[in-house]
Design a protein around this motif. Structure first.
Motif, short mmCIF file in Angstrom:
data_model
loop_
_atom_site.label_atom_id
_atom_site.label_comp_id
_atom_site.label_asym_id
_atom_site.label_seq_id
_atom_site.Cartn_x
_atom_site.Cartn_y
_atom_site.Cartn_z
N ASP A 26 53.41 40.08 36.48
CA ASP A 26 54.07 41.07 37.32
C ASP A 26 53.03 41.80 38.16
OD1 ASP A 26 55.55 43.05 38.44
OD2 ASP A 26 56.15 44.00 36.57
N THR A 27 52.97 41.51 39.43
CA THR A 27 52.04 42.18 40.34
C THR A 27 52.69 43.37 41.04
OG1 THR A 27 52.64 40.63 42.09
CG2 THR A 27 50.72 40.08 40.74
N TYR A 28 53.98 43.63 40.76
CA TYR A 28 54.68 44.76 41.38
C TYR A 28 54.88 45.93 40.40
CZ TYR A 28 55.88 41.76 45.37
OH TYR A 28 55.82 40.95 46.47
N ASN A 29 54.39 45.77 39.17
CA ASN A 29 54.54 46.82 38.16
C ASN A 29 56.01 47.23 37.97
OD1 ASN A 29 51.82 47.00 37.50
ND2 ASN A 29 51.41 48.47 39.15
N GLU A 78 47.11 44.27 30.94
CA GLU A 78 46.71 44.04 32.32
C GLU A 78 46.34 42.58 32.52
OE1 GLU A 78 43.62 46.72 33.29
OE2 GLU A 78 44.94 48.48 33.37
N SER A 81 41.99 38.27 36.16
CA SER A 81 41.76 37.50 37.37
C SER A 81 41.03 36.22 37.01
CB SER A 81 40.93 38.31 38.36
OG SER A 81 39.62 38.53 37.84
N ILE A 87 43.16 42.84 36.45
CA ILE A 87 43.79 43.25 37.70
C ILE A 87 44.62 44.49 37.40
CG2 ILE A 87 45.28 42.55 39.59
CD1 ILE A 87 44.70 39.66 38.88
N SER A 89 46.49 46.27 39.16
CA SER A 89 47.82 46.34 39.76
C SER A 89 48.77 45.28 39.20
CB SER A 89 47.71 46.15 41.28
OG SER A 89 47.15 44.88 41.57
N GLY A 90 48.29 44.45 38.26
CA GLY A 90 49.12 43.40 37.71
C GLY A 90 49.24 43.50 36.20
#
Length: 222
Positions: A26-29, A78, A81, A87, A89-90
């Motif tokens: 999930d990169t949009y949280n 989290e 990468s 990451i 934000s992910g």
């Protein structure tokens, strides 16, 4: 599509419902933004790559009209990468899901008298108490029954019905086993009453069927 890493879906003839989980990237949280709480309906459709080219239109597992139910969010951390760093934000996490009827089963009790054949009782419980709209494939059982259900959960009541269900010998349903060669013989495989029934759920609905079912055609062993 881009969020889903893996899908695990389990069908078990010893269980009364589907279970599984999805590994998410999930990169949009979505969880931190409170869009995923662990109580959502999950509309899911997937297939093995290449089945469309093979012309297998019935192969996909399709829950787009009768969704699954998410009940737990687990293993949240989290995302890493490619270089090994996290990451911020992910997130990666696991969404556990099951058939909605399994959750409904925990909230409903049955305290009434059921009458009719056992196959009719199973269908009544699924449609009236569990409110399912899924396809139900049922082998009709014989003999009328009178069953008092004393404050049981729906699937517990179905479990008692399944253990007592019997199918009388089907007309014309005897299987024949024939050997080719010097000697040829024919013998009946299915005799008397078939007492073992199974009740389980597949990705295409519920099934209430005997464990042994005669073949529609003879088969040959050489």
């Amino acid at each position: 599509g881009d969020f889903i890493q893996r899908i695990y879906l389990f069908e078990d003839m010893e269980k009364f419902g589907l279970t599984g989980w999805i590994d998410m990237l999930d990169t949009y949280n979505l969880v931190r933004n409170s869009l995923i709480l662990g109580e959502e309906l999950l509309y899911l459709k997937f297939e093995t790559a290449g089945v469309d080219r093979a012309g297998l239109s019935e192969w996909p597992a399709d829950f787009s009209k009768q969704p699954l139910q998410v009940h737990t969010v687990q293993n949240m951390k989290e995302a890493d990468s490619n270089a090994g760093a996290s990451i911020q934000s992910g997130l990666t996490y696991r969404l556990h899901f099951c058939s909605p009827e399994l959750l409904t089963n925990n909230r409903v009790r049955i305290s009434r008298t059921l009458q009719g054949t056992y196959s009719d009782m199973v269908k009544e419980i699924l449609e009236k108490d569990l409110k399912t709209t899924k396809k139900i494939e049922i082998q009709e059982t014989k003999d009328l029954k009178h069953l008092i259900v004393p404050n049981l959960r729906p699937f517990d009541a179905i479990g008692k019905i399944v253990s007592a269900s019997q199918l009388t010998e089907q007309s014309g349903g005897k299987g024949r086993l024939m050997y080719t060669g010097r000697k040829k013989s024919s013998t009946s495989i299915f005799k008397g009453r078939q007492t073992d029934f199974y009740f389980w759920e597949t990705s295409r609905g519920y099934k209430f069927l005997p464990a042994l079912r005669p073949l529609e055609h003879d088969f040959m062993l050489t």
